[in-house]
Design a protein around this motif. Structure first.
Motif, mmCIF file in Angstrom:
data_model
loop_
_atom_site.group_PDB
_atom_site.id
_atom_site.type_symbol
_atom_site.label_atom_id
_atom_site.label_comp_id
_atom_site.label_asym_id
_atom_site.label_seq_id
_atom_site.Cartn_x
_atom_site.Cartn_y
_atom_site.Cartn_z
ATOM 1 N N UNK A 1 5.275 2.162 8.434
ATOM 2 C CA UNK A 1 4.375 2.014 9.581
ATOM 3 C C UNK A 1 2.927 2.230 9.153
ATOM 4 N N UNK A 2 2.699 3.259 8.323
ATOM 5 C CA UNK A 2 1.348 3.488 7.813
ATOM 6 C C UNK A 2 0.889 2.292 6.991
ATOM 7 N N UNK A 3 1.770 1.767 6.140
ATOM 8 C CA UNK A 3 1.419 0.598 5.335
ATOM 9 C C UNK A 3 1.063 -0.601 6.192
ATOM 10 N N UNK B 1 -5.858 2.255 1.313
ATOM 11 C CA UNK B 1 -4.546 2.892 1.249
ATOM 12 C C UNK B 1 -3.472 1.901 0.877
ATOM 13 N N UNK B 2 -2.243 2.387 0.822
ATOM 14 C CA UNK B 2 -1.116 1.551 0.386
ATOM 15 C C UNK B 2 -0.726 0.532 1.452
ATOM 16 N N UNK C 1 4.958 0.477 0.563
ATOM 17 C CA UNK C 1 5.744 1.494 1.260
ATOM 18 C C UNK C 1 7.199 1.077 1.385
ATOM 19 N N UNK C 2 7.447 -0.194 1.643
ATOM 20 C CA UNK C 2 8.808 -0.686 1.821
ATOM 21 C C UNK C 2 9.619 -0.532 0.549
ATOM 22 N N UNK C 3 9.044 -0.897 -0.575
ATOM 23 C CA UNK C 3 9.800 -0.845 -1.829
ATOM 24 C C UNK C 3 10.031 0.601 -2.271
#
Length: 389
Positions: free
Chosen positions: A84-86, A96-97, A102-104
């Motif tokens: 969600x942040x990604x 940021x990322x 984030x998913x991987x």
């Protein structure tokens, strides 16, 4: 200078408060989202929303209705919801990322698959690579001991080492393992480390290495961490991984296992370490990664280079049953107790994962050597008294 800037918190647990307080001290207005109405960070924020954080579109719609434009998403130690942040970083074009990163990192199957096909020694040592656990799999292909873990999640939840075929058959009877995605692989019995770092412009910058103290098998929950010097081969190994996966612009937490002078990745997350480790890192190195990342994101002076490296140990309380806590005020000077939190006030369950240990507290001890840290931690634990029923 930052009065009109907006900071967002996704996941307002107690460990988000460090980021919230630092952002507010810098003059930012903090907006927090969490599905749990009792999340402590909701009270600390300037504006709070009790909304499920799994769907970023809900957050975007809420912010749009209020005509709010974000300047920064604060770093917090959460698990799968890093996606969600990604997604929000992507949508608002923030530093940021990304969602893809984030998913991987939060999908263990995707993570292992991405490393297994590179041919450069970054993937698994194991004969059985990550695969979905099938209770009906061909037992002739198995090599024990095995480790089973959820595809998504962190904190060693539902992670177990399986020593033989009978244990595997018992596990397969549990409906949980047939209804959810679990992964299975060969278990490596080696030294485990936690690594705290930051990735800037694709470069790995080491902050602290921590040797783990673990529960006995079959569980693999950390019950303590000992500060150690940077191991260059591990840092080089992680650099190869982040380069391979295009991980960039984030704080980094990694779990590594070593065996026969080789390093192998267990998990890597685009976030600061949780379980109150920010305090341990700051005591040990003089650096608080969360605060420095916020400063960097706001174009303020920052520094991720450790100012020192003290000999320290962080010890959690891994008791089972009924206990009376040690007298910390009496012991703190003789044992070098720098910081502690103790909330043992009920019958304690067996420690099997982070949910069964983290709310009890911890002690951070500083000494002249690694060995003295360990000895002093043992002395502290021996001063807890068991209540016999």
């Amino acid at each position: 200078m930052n009065q009109n800037k907006i900071a967002l918190i996704i996941g307002a647990s107690s460990e988000s408060i460090i980021a919230i307080k630092h952002a507010k001290a810098l003059g930012l207005k903090v907006i927090a989202f969490d599905a749990n109405p009792k999340a402590p960070g909701l009270k600390e924020a300037d504006i709070s929303y009790n909304i499920d954080i799994i769907n970023p579109s809900n957050i975007i719609q809420t912010l749009s209705k209020e005509n709010i434009t974000l300047d920064i998403i604060l770093p917090v130690p959460i698990g799968r919801y890093l996606i969600t942040i990604g997604a929000l970083n992507d949508y608002y074009n923030l530093n940021g990322f990304s969602y893809k990163m984030a998913d991987i990192c939060t999908d263990k199957l995707k993570f292992a698959s991405a490393l297994a096909d590179n041919g450069g020694g970054l993937g698994s040592l194991r004969d059985i690579k990550f695969d979905i656990f099938d209770p009906n799999l061909n037992h002739n292909k198995l090599k024990f001991p095995l480790i089973i873990k959820p595809r998504f999640g962190s904190g060693s939840k539902d992670t177990m080492v399986i020593s033989n075929l009978d244990e595997l058959k018992n596990i397969a009877k549990n409906i949980k393992f047939t209804k959810m995605d679990f992964l299975i692989e060969e278990f490596i019995d080696g030294l485990e480390y936690g690594i705290d770092a930051v990735i800037i412009n694709g470069e790995f910058h080491h902050i602290l290495s921590r040797q783990k103290l673990l529960t006995t098998l079959p569980y693999r929950q950390a019950i303590g961490y000992i500060s150690i010097d940077e191991i260059p081969s591990i840092s080089s190994y992680i650099q190869n991984i982040i380069t391979k996966l295009n991980i960039d612009n984030c704080l980094l937490h990694a779990d590594i296992i070593t065996k026969d002078n080789r390093a192998f990745i267990i998990e890597l997350s685009t976030r600061p370490s949780g379980h109150y480790l920010s305090k341990f890192i700051e005591i040990t190195t003089g650096i608080n990664p969360t605060k420095e990342w916020i400063n960097k994101s706001l174009n303020l002076p920052y520094n991720f280079k450790p100012k020192f490296r003290k000999n320290t140990i962080m010890r959690y309380f891994d008791f089972e049953g009924d206990w009376i806590a040690a007298d910390f005020d009496l012991l703190k000077d003789s044992l070098g107790i720098i910081d502690y939190r103790c909330e043992i006030n009920s019958t304690l369950p067996k420690v099997i994962d982070s949910s069964t240990i983290m709310d009890r507290g911890y002690a951070i001890i500083e000494a002249n050597s690694k060995e003295e840290c360990i000895n002093n931690a043992h002395k502290l634990i021996s001063n807890f008294k068991r209540i016999k029923r």
